[in-house]
Design a protein around this motif. Structure first.
Motif, mmCIF file in Angstrom:
data_model
loop_
_atom_site.group_PDB
_atom_site.id
_atom_site.type_symbol
_atom_site.label_atom_id
_atom_site.label_comp_id
_atom_site.label_asym_id
_atom_site.label_seq_id
_atom_site.Cartn_x
_atom_site.Cartn_y
_atom_site.Cartn_z
ATOM 1 N N ARG A 15 25.105 32.674 55.377
ATOM 2 C CA ARG A 15 25.136 33.573 54.220
ATOM 3 C C ARG A 15 26.313 34.537 54.313
ATOM 4 O O ARG A 15 26.983 34.818 53.312
ATOM 5 N N SER A 16 26.558 35.039 55.510
ATOM 6 C CA SER A 16 27.695 35.929 55.706
ATOM 7 C C SER A 16 29.007 35.185 55.458
ATOM 8 O O SER A 16 29.941 35.725 54.834
ATOM 9 N N ALA A 17 29.066 33.919 55.917
ATOM 10 C CA ALA A 17 30.273 33.113 55.701
ATOM 11 C C ALA A 17 30.487 32.838 54.220
ATOM 12 O O ALA A 17 31.635 32.801 53.743
ATOM 13 N N HIS A 18 29.392 32.643 53.474
ATOM 14 C CA HIS A 18 29.514 32.458 52.027
ATOM 15 C C HIS A 18 30.197 33.669 51.401
ATOM 16 O O HIS A 18 31.135 33.537 50.597
ATOM 17 N N THR A 19 29.701 34.837 51.753
ATOM 18 C CA THR A 19 30.245 36.070 51.179
ATOM 19 C C THR A 19 31.729 36.211 51.483
ATOM 20 O O THR A 19 32.536 36.532 50.597
ATOM 21 N N GLU A 20 32.101 35.966 52.722
ATOM 22 C CA GLU A 20 33.510 36.087 53.117
ATOM 23 C C GLU A 20 34.371 35.032 52.412
ATOM 24 O O GLU A 20 35.475 35.337 51.941
ATOM 25 N N ALA A 21 33.862 33.821 52.329
ATOM 26 C CA ALA A 21 34.643 32.739 51.720
ATOM 27 C C ALA A 21 34.882 32.996 50.242
ATOM 28 O O ALA A 21 35.969 32.713 49.712
ATOM 29 N N LEU A 22 33.885 33.545 49.574
ATOM 30 C CA LEU A 22 34.010 33.747 48.132
ATOM 31 C C LEU A 22 34.911 34.916 47.777
ATOM 32 O O LEU A 22 35.243 35.115 46.598
ATOM 33 N N LEU A 23 35.337 35.664 48.770
ATOM 34 C CA LEU A 23 36.313 36.726 48.517
ATOM 35 C C LEU A 23 37.704 36.150 48.249
ATOM 36 O O LEU A 23 38.569 36.828 47.675
ATOM 37 N N THR A 24 37.934 34.918 48.669
ATOM 38 C CA THR A 24 39.283 34.347 48.598
ATOM 39 C C THR A 24 39.450 33.320 47.483
ATOM 40 O O THR A 24 40.585 32.969 47.152
ATOM 41 N N VAL A 25 38.364 32.805 46.923
ATOM 42 C CA VAL A 25 38.477 31.738 45.940
ATOM 43 C C VAL A 25 37.876 32.191 44.617
ATOM 44 O O VAL A 25 36.796 32.790 44.579
ATOM 45 N N GLU A 26 38.591 31.926 43.532
ATOM 46 C CA GLU A 26 38.062 32.157 42.197
ATOM 47 C C GLU A 26 37.299 30.908 41.777
ATOM 48 O O GLU A 26 37.843 29.800 41.832
ATOM 49 N N VAL A 27 36.060 31.065 41.379
ATOM 50 C CA VAL A 27 35.192 29.917 41.122
ATOM 51 C C VAL A 27 35.153 29.623 39.630
ATOM 52 O O VAL A 27 34.585 30.391 38.844
ATOM 53 N N GLY A 28 35.764 28.539 39.256
ATOM 54 C CA GLY A 28 35.785 28.122 37.859
ATOM 55 C C GLY A 28 36.904 27.143 37.619
ATOM 56 O O GLY A 28 37.794 26.964 38.458
ATOM 57 N N PRO A 29 36.896 26.484 36.471
ATOM 58 C CA PRO A 29 37.958 25.520 36.159
ATOM 59 C C PRO A 29 39.322 26.205 36.129
ATOM 60 O O PRO A 29 39.446 27.371 35.744
#
Length: 508
Positions: A15-29
């Motif tokens: 869960r912590s890794a999810h949070t950190e990873a999503l700081l760097t990637v914009e999620v969407g087309p």
């Protein structure tokens, strides 16, 4: 620490890794150089803990239309005029940007697919190496002057299709992205790519890192399910070429859709690849090839060496050594460096693999090792299946004929060279094959006789960007990788220039 505490620790680590990873990637087309949103979403799930990582916007037909139109605008506006030198430079700049983010991309790939950190890093580095290769060969593209008489100048031009549609699978997201985009961009096309809904994150981050390098619209990524957005893409009238990697069943649908408008296709589909172990083989080498060929990435590999055919003289010793090797794998948290096998990527595949193990038992094969899920409660939330192998298998069994796409090996015996080749070729597929022998004659002879697009000798792999990759029979048509892949993204134009005798020119 108790087992429940270990399970909680894995869950919290992820869960912590999810949070950190999503700081760097914009999620969407990714359309026209920007990330977009959509009304509906599809969750991508972490297979180690069976929890969503993030809700990913799901594109609709309007988004597909917009992406294709954007790609054509970019092609007509700038990319069609880009020289090979310019395309090479842009690809090289993208490679530099990706190399600065290897750790970040590795984590995204591991979280999204369940691959171990070592596997994920190797595949990210493989993706970067593939793009570097296409950056280097882009400038080597040429046409051909065809000798004729003095009254005719005859030559060919190799031209891009314009806009191509590409669909990649969930088992190698980052690497497959490079396999598709590298040759397509090198050839001068703009691309609309749809990654799997199960594992889109590394692809999204890779293309986002191309911002400011390629003109906006040259690379576009559509997110969502294959049955909706994928179908819309491959059926689109303005997509001039389609490249698909995935299952045989879906590939047939892609081919039908492209045929409706006479669009060329490249299909890299499934496999049921044999490894033939001859009696002179070094058994340690053969066992390594057999284990790597079916247990790497938990067996979720299209060219898995999932049928071992062993000469009867060494069969029993091979089985003993293989079982020992299978039992040596460490199933665990993919984010733990000590783990050597992670979970299957999604719950559907997890259930499919377990059903095939039951089928093997019911067909009368002997379960030599594995066959279940790990008894460690710390792994109970994940899609883990033990390294498994069956002996006493014949070619009529489903486990010997169907692509299982999981860590399940079958082992058969043979008496003669002719029987080995017949057994190996007795399949609807023809993606890969392996040979284990110390004889040069056997290696080259069997490589010629095996009906497969790729033949590995005394190892599983490696896969190099220089080598064309694809299969025979129902494993697909066309090739990824190598200079041959660039040719699949270009079309040939023949130009006839009729010449008069220069001595008759009235201006001279």
């Amino acid at each position: 620490m108790s087992r429940n505490e270990t399970q909680d620790a894995i869950r919290e680590r992820h869960r912590s890794a999810h949070t950190e990873a999503l700081l760097t990637v914009e999620v969407g087309p990714w359309i026209d150089g920007e990330t977009e949103t959509a009304g509906t979403t599809v969750a991508t799930t972490d297979p180690a803990i069976d929890e969503p990582i993030v809700a990913v916007p799901a594109c609709d037909a309007d988004a597909v239309d917009r992406a294709v139109e954007t790609a054509w605008d970019a092609y007509d506006r700038t990319w069609s005029e880009a020289t090979p030198e310019t395309r090479s430079k842009r690809l090289s700049e993208w490679v530099d940007a990706l190399e600065d983010r290897v750790d970040e991309l590795t984590r995204l790939e591991s979280l999204d697919t369940g691959k171990t950190l070592q596997e994920a890093r190797g595949e990210v580095e493989g993706a970067i190496g593939t793009l570097r290769y296409y950056a280097s060969v882009t400038r080597a593209q040429t046409g051909e002057q065809i000798p004729t008489g003095s009254e005719l100048h005859l030559y060919t031009r190799s031209e891009p299709y314009g806009v191509v549609g590409q669909v990649t699978p969930w088992n190698f997201p980052a690497w497959a992205t490079a396999w598709k985009l590298g040759p397509a961009l090198a050839a001068g096309n703009c691309a609309v790519l749809k990654p799997s809904a199960h594992a889109p994150l590394s692809t999204l981050r890779m293309v986002q890192l191309s911002k400011g390098i390629f003109p906006d619209g040259v690379v576009n990524v559509l997110t969502g399910r294959g049955s909706t957005v994928g179908s819309e893409l491959v059926e689109h009238d303005d997509v001039r070429k389609v490249s698909f990697t995935g299952s045989e069943a879906v590939g047939k649908g892609v081919m039908r859709a492209a045929a409706a408008r006479i669009a060329p296709v490249t299909l890299e589909l499934g496999g049921k690849s044999p490894l033939v172990v001859f009696p002179d083989a070094d058994l340690d080498t053969a066992v390594d090839a057999a284990a790597d060929g079916v247990y790497y990435s938990a067996g979720e590999i299209c060219d898995a060496l999932s049928r071992v055919l062993v000469h009867e003289d060494v069969h029993d010793e091979f089985v003993d050594r293989f079982v020992e090797r299978a039992e040596s794998y460490v199933l665990g948290d993919p984010l733990d460096e000590a783990t050597t096998m992670g979970p299957l990527t999604n719950g559907e595949q997890f259930e499919t693999v377990r059903e095939y193990i039951d089928v093997g038992k019911s067909e009368g094969a002997t379960l030599a090792v594995g066959g279940g899920v790990p008894d460690d409660p710390a792994l109970a939330d994940g899609h883990y299946v033990e390294p498994t192998a069956f002996t006493g298998v014949d070619n009529e069994m489903r486990i010997a004929r169907d692509e299982i796409f999981g860590p399940v090996q079958t082992i058969q015996s043979f008496e003669t060279y002719e029987e080995a080749i017949a057994l190996a070729n007795d399949t609807d597929y023809g993606l890969a094959a392996g040979i284990a022998t110390e004889s040069t004659d056997l290696a080259h002879g069997a490589a010629a006789d095996l009906e497969a697009g790729i033949v590995y000798v005394n190892a599983y792999g490696p896969i190099r960007p220089e080598g064309p990759y694809g299969g025979f029979k129902q494993s697909g048509i066309g090739r990824d990788l190598g200079e041959e892949a660039i040719e699949h993204y270009r079309q040939t134009k023949t130009v006839y220039v009729n010449l008069d005798d220069p001595s008759e020119n009235p201006n001279l």
